[in-house]
Write an enzyme that holds these catalytic residues in place. Structure first.
Site, mmCIF file in Angstrom:
data_model
loop_
_atom_site.group_PDB
_atom_site.id
_atom_site.type_symbol
_atom_site.label_atom_id
_atom_site.label_comp_id
_atom_site.label_asym_id
_atom_site.label_seq_id
_atom_site.Cartn_x
_atom_site.Cartn_y
_atom_site.Cartn_z
ATOM 1 N N THR A 136 5.883 -2.177 -0.428
ATOM 2 C CA THR A 136 6.713 -2.724 -1.496
ATOM 3 C C THR A 136 6.210 -4.107 -1.884
ATOM 4 O O THR A 136 5.999 -4.945 -1.000
ATOM 5 C CB THR A 136 8.180 -2.827 -1.027
ATOM 6 O OG1 THR A 136 8.649 -1.511 -0.680
ATOM 7 C CG2 THR A 136 9.063 -3.406 -2.115
ATOM 8 N N LYS A 139 11.174 -3.570 5.147
ATOM 9 C CA LYS A 139 11.864 -4.451 4.213
ATOM 10 C C LYS A 139 13.357 -4.337 4.515
ATOM 11 O O LYS A 139 13.788 -3.377 5.195
ATOM 12 C CB LYS A 139 11.576 -4.047 2.760
ATOM 13 C CG LYS A 139 11.912 -2.589 2.435
ATOM 14 C CD LYS A 139 11.493 -2.231 1.017
ATOM 15 C CE LYS A 139 11.776 -0.756 0.722
ATOM 16 N NZ LYS A 139 11.368 -0.386 -0.660
ATOM 17 N N ASP A 160 13.583 5.185 7.419
ATOM 18 C CA ASP A 160 12.649 5.549 6.339
ATOM 19 C C ASP A 160 11.192 5.388 6.755
ATOM 20 O O ASP A 160 10.527 4.394 6.438
ATOM 21 C CB ASP A 160 12.921 4.741 5.078
ATOM 22 C CG ASP A 160 12.260 5.371 3.851
ATOM 23 O OD1 ASP A 160 11.425 6.281 4.026
ATOM 24 O OD2 ASP A 160 12.566 4.955 2.727
ATOM 25 N N ASN A 173 15.786 10.707 -4.431
ATOM 26 C CA ASN A 173 14.953 11.399 -5.411
ATOM 27 C C ASN A 173 14.904 12.904 -5.176
ATOM 28 O O ASN A 173 14.740 13.681 -6.108
ATOM 29 C CB ASN A 173 13.532 10.839 -5.387
ATOM 30 C CG ASN A 173 13.471 9.408 -5.873
ATOM 31 O OD1 ASN A 173 14.266 8.994 -6.716
ATOM 32 N ND2 ASN A 173 12.543 8.626 -5.328
#
Length: 443
Positions: free
Chosen positions: A181, A143, A159, A28
């Site tokens: 998430t 995740k 991350d 992003n």
């Protein structure tokens, strides 16, 4: 913070150090390049972040937090942050290059994995997560997409943009930011009433284990509200091909009640976790059991500190200038950062004496190799019991750096404890205060 001498384009050279190569991917706020460290010849990944996009999206604090956390956690199963550079318009993160891709892609490509392979991945994940928790870091977005595999098939956690530190907790000792998430977030996080970061991470680890063994998420529904209700109830089914030991472990991890959810100390004693694997050999260190670490006593060795860790401890390592904002004051809250020629055993003995005598019978525990944590007795003040953590690092032969900081409780009480008890008790072993500059000259 060093400035970069190139714009991060292919063929350019950053700070005379990194020769930029092809683009590995886009995010992003920028892109990730493969690059070559001209000093060592080592391949690295350079993450190029556009400041303007980050500030416009209100994500500056998240980027700063990610950098601050990654410089705190150096572990074989966590992607390493080598260096941070910045220009007026961009931030450059030089990271360990992990070539094996995401664990998620492996699951999508091959489906579920055999239990022996899942066990190896899961042990590495728990080792990394337990290491983070011991240093007051909670990932909060575990995740398969955030788990990479290196060329040897070893797992690497990446991350830390949604991570939190222990001192982000409110007066109730809990974290309150709703993040993560869907499908991997713990039920207490979704309730938005406060949660323990370590227990929330363990829930996510449980979901990851289920995905590895079953090839699908445990909680699925096209309607997100219905899915959340399933999460709150712990409404899932284990597939019939799972072993008996796996069927016993997963419900302990996916326990909707965080108070009874399994802890890491209990997890490492579960038969499924302890079972000898016959899959490819990978060296995986088990998480540190605090009770065993305490029994080990003086056999614990201080962690070796590299140059980046040393610089990051100094008062000058303020991430605010990355975005030309104001410097955050009072980072150390009256704590101590000093170099000493005293052996680690002597430093630990001094700290334990302070806790026993000057600190009003504080409870002392080991906090990993070369670390000590002591906590006050009783209920404590509005912000809980005073807790102090000390980490000891080796920077050169016969030279240690000791970093003492508040790990819980009221800041004023902590400052009083430091000035009245800690500093007087340690003053005769302090070789250099605020050591990053002085130690760098000495060694």
């Amino acid at each position: 913070m060093a400035a970069a001498a190139a714009d991060g384009k292919k063929g350019g050279v950053l700070q005379g150090r990194y020769e930029m190569g092809r683009v590995l991917g886009h995010g992003n706020f920028g892109r990730v390049h493969v690059a070559r460290d001209l000093r060592t010849g080592q391949s690295v990944a350079v993450k190029v972040v556009a400041k303007e996009k980050v500030v416009r999206a209100g994500m500056a604090e998240q980027i700063k937090r990610e950098i601050a956390v990654m410089k705190r956690v150096s572990h074989p199963n966590i992607v390493e942050l080598h260096e941070v550079m910045a220009t007026r318009s961009k931030i450059y993160l030089a990271l360990e290059l992990v070539r094996g891709g995401e664990l998620f892609a492996r699951i999508v490509r091959s489906g579920r994995v055999k239990e022996d392979v899942a066990r190896l991945y899961f042990r590495q994940l728990i080792s990394a997560v337990d290491f983070c928790h011991a240093r007051g870091v909670y990932h909060r977005d575990l995740k398969p997409e955030n788990l990479l595999l290196d060329e040897a098939g070893n797992l690497k956690v990446v991350d830390f943009g949604l991570s939190a530190l222990a001192d982000h907790a409110r007066a109730d000792g809990l974290l309150h930011t709703l993040c993560g998430t869907p499908g991997y977030a713990a039920p207490e996080v979704l309730l938005d009433k406060g949660y323990d970061g370590a227990k929330a991470d363990l829930w996510s680890c449980g979901v990851i284990l289920y995905v590895l063994l079953a090839g699908s998420l445990p909680f699925q529904d096209d309607n997100i509200v219905t899915m959340y209700k399933k999460v709150q109830r712990g409404d899932y089914r284990c597939p019939p091909w799972l072993s008996t030991d796996a069927r016993r472990l997963i419900p302990r991890l996916l326990d909707p009640n965080p108070a009874t959810r399994i802890t890491v100390a209990e997890l490492v004693e579960m038969p499924w976790f302890k079972k000898t694997s016959i899959a490819r050999p990978v060296s995986v260190e088990p998480p540190v059991d605090p009770a065993r670490a305490k029994e080990a006593g003086d056999k614990d060795e201080p962690e070796t500190m590299n140059a980046f860790h040393l610089i990051s401890l100094s008062e000058g390592f303020d991430l605010s200038p990355l975005f030309e904002g104001r410097s955050s004051a009072g980072r150390r809250e009256g704590g101590m950062l000093f170099a000493t020629r005293e052996p680690a055993r002597g430093v630990v003995s001094r700290l334990e004496d302070v806790a026993a005598r000057g600190g009003g019978q504080m409870r002392v525990t080991k906090s990993g190799a070369g670390g000590v944590r002591f906590e006050g007795a009783g209920r404590g003040g509005p912000k809980g019991r005073l807790a102090v953590a000390a980490e000891i690092f080796t920077v050169a032969p016969s030279v240690l750096v000791v970093d003492v900081k508040k790990d819980g409780g009221d800041t004023l009480e902590y400052r009083s404890f430091c000035s009245e008890h800690l500093r007087p008790a340690l003053q005769d072993i302090v070789w250099a205060a605020d050591p990053p500059a002085s130690v760098a000259l000495a060694v």
